[in-house]
Design an enzyme around this catalytic site. Structure first.
Site, PDB file in Angstrom:
ATOM      1  N   ASP A  19      -8.888 -11.062  48.383  1.00 20.46           N
ATOM      2  CA  ASP A  19      -9.826 -10.116  48.592  1.00 20.46           C
ATOM      3  C   ASP A  19      -9.683  -8.749  48.660  1.00 20.46           C
ATOM      4  OD1 ASP A  19      -8.164  -9.797  50.987  1.00 20.46           O
ATOM      5  OD2 ASP A  19      -9.104 -10.989  52.368  1.00 20.46           O
ATOM      6  N   LEU A  38      -4.909 -12.747  51.094  1.00 20.26           N
ATOM      7  CA  LEU A  38      -6.059 -12.552  52.089  1.00 20.26           C
ATOM      8  C   LEU A  38      -5.539 -11.759  53.064  1.00 20.26           C
ATOM      9  CD1 LEU A  38      -7.304 -16.355  52.590  1.00 20.26           C
ATOM     10  CD2 LEU A  38      -8.663 -14.344  51.618  1.00 20.26           C
ATOM     11  N   HIS A  39      -6.421 -10.498  53.613  1.00 18.08           N
ATOM     12  CA  HIS A  39      -6.226  -9.901  54.614  1.00 18.08           C
ATOM     13  C   HIS A  39      -7.381  -9.086  55.692  1.00 18.08           C
ATOM     14  CE1 HIS A  39      -6.666  -6.366  51.708  1.00 18.08           C
ATOM     15  NE2 HIS A  39      -6.971  -5.762  52.649  1.00 18.08           N
ATOM     16  N   ARG A  40      -8.656  -9.327  54.576  1.00 23.47           N
ATOM     17  CA  ARG A  40      -9.807  -8.543  55.222  1.00 23.47           C
ATOM     18  C   ARG A  40     -10.262  -9.241  56.351  1.00 23.47           C
ATOM     19  NH1 ARG A  40     -11.293  -4.333  52.334  1.00 23.47           N
ATOM     20  NH2 ARG A  40     -10.694  -4.192  50.281  1.00 23.47           N
ATOM     21  N   ARG A  96      -1.645  -9.627  59.395  1.00 25.64           N
ATOM     22  CA  ARG A  96      -2.848 -10.140  60.116  1.00 25.64           C
ATOM     23  C   ARG A  96      -3.225 -11.697  59.802  1.00 25.64           C
ATOM     24  NH1 ARG A  96      -7.824  -8.019  61.560  1.00 25.64           N
ATOM     25  NH2 ARG A  96      -7.278  -5.946  61.016  1.00 25.64           N
TER      26      ARG A  96
END
Length: 380
Positions: A277, A204-206, A239
């Protein structure tokens, strides 16, 4: 032979640029490699150069972090003198990150041929910075190298001239196939106490998923339910790590540090399923035959859904858990789009060098009104 400048700024760019660089060098082109520095620490940059055998960059812009506007301005300011110093015949940009847009803008003003690798992908979600970037870069480019047939369809519908559009296949697949045997030999499973086929992999990073505490909390709750059926490991983007430090993680979900290319490819290849994602992961799991659940409301890689290797589950926790149950009891998919065969970079190099040799640019009278090429605008 001509001089071609290749631009990369983030870890996905490194995987895309490596086969293109190799293909051009095999054809005796002079190649200058520019690292824009959008990803700059060891875990997000240096390890990928090591894993891929990518030569050190000829130029490093050192753009660092900051807002989109700050990064774009720094990259443009750093790239402009480099472009003037080298004066290449062509600049090749890849993907849809800030560095891609910034260097494309500078090139468009300076005059070399601009080629976009991974052109034509569309999510039609204008809240995504990447969607803005990829649409603008396509508009600026002379040559559009599309990874799949749906990307070609998008470009045709938007009015680009047929001479600009080239279906070349997916350079990410070139890199994957060239390194898969090495990745399978990695000790990453033993290092983390994992058994092939008995765990799921999460990324997950968005911003839409990790910046809002409520959204991230709901996704983590869903991961907890999936992890009660199948242990999950999550390679943590910087992030996401910042956000999870305060919110915590559910039982059954183990956090791993950012992985190098070979280790991450080894984890993907051995996973029972992947929840992500990431656009690139949707493509890689398609090639690997590993089921993918995409935690987004849209995707610029619909070809993976058409192949049946990827399910767009969105962010609803109940749907995520329901689809995960179904996937765990279904046979793995074994389909792959046309031309995802490991030879995309060779096609790109052949088209680019032939274009430079012949100067084959469409005349202004041949262009549609909706999307004239930059080359035509200069000649009008």
């Amino acid at each position: 032979m001509p001089t071609v400048m290749l631009v990369a700024g983030t870890r996905p760019n490194f995987m895309k640029i490596k086969p293109v660089l190799d293909a051009l060098v095999r054809r005796s082109a002079r190649v200058e490699l520019v690292h824009a520095g959008q990803h700059y620490d060891h875990a997000m940059s240096d390890v990928f150069f090591d894993d891929l055998g990518l030569r050190p960059p000829d130029w490093h812009l050192g753009s660092g972090s900051g807002s989109v506007a700050e990064q774009t301005a720094r990259i443009m300011s750093g790239f402009e003198p480099v472009l003037a110093d080298v004066s290449p015949d062509a600049v090749v940009v890849v993907g849809d990150v800030t560095a891609t847009l910034a260097c494309a803008l500078v090139t468009a003003h300076a005059g070399p041929v601009l080629a976009h690798v991974e052109a034509g992908l569309r999510s039609r979600d204008w809240t995504m910075p990447e969607e803005v970037n990829r649409v603008v870069v396509d508009r600026l480019s002379d040559l559009l190298f599309a990874p799949s047939s749906d990307a070609v369809d998008n470009l045709r519908q938007e009015g680009y001239h047929p001479h600009q559009i080239h279906l070349t296949g997916n350079v990410m697949v070139d890199t994957l196939l060239a390194n898969l045997a090495r990745a399978r030999e990695s000790d990453v499973l033993a290092r983390h106490g994992l058994t092939a086929g008995e765990f799921g992999l999460v990324t997950l990073h968005r911003p839409a998923n990790v910046d809002d505490p409520a959204t991230l909390g709901a996704l983590m709750a869903a991961m907890g339910e999936v992890a009660s059926m199948l242990p999950l490991v999550m390679t943590v983007h910087p992030r996401t790590a910042q956000r999870l430090a305060s919110s915590g993680t559910p039982a059954g979900l183990r956090l791993l540090p950012p992985a190098g290319y070979l280790d991450f490819l080894g984890l993907q290849a051995a996973a029972r399923m992947v929840l992500t994602d990431s656009g690139g992961v949707q493509e890689e799991t398609t090639v690997l035959g590993v089921p993918c659940l995409t935690l987004r409301e849209n995707t610029e890689r619909p070809i993976t859904i058409e192949q049946g290797t990827n399910v767009l589950v969105g962010r609803d926790p109940q749907r995520i858990v329901t689809v995960a149950k179904e996937v765990m009891h279904a046979p793995p998919p074994r389909r792959c789009p046309s031309l995802w065969d490991g030879r995309a970079a060779d096609r790109i190099a052949d088209v680019l060098l032939e274009h430079l040799r012949t100067g084959n640019r469409p005349r202004p009278t041949e262009l549609t009104v909706t999307a004239p090429t930059r080359a035509a605008r200069r000649r009008v």
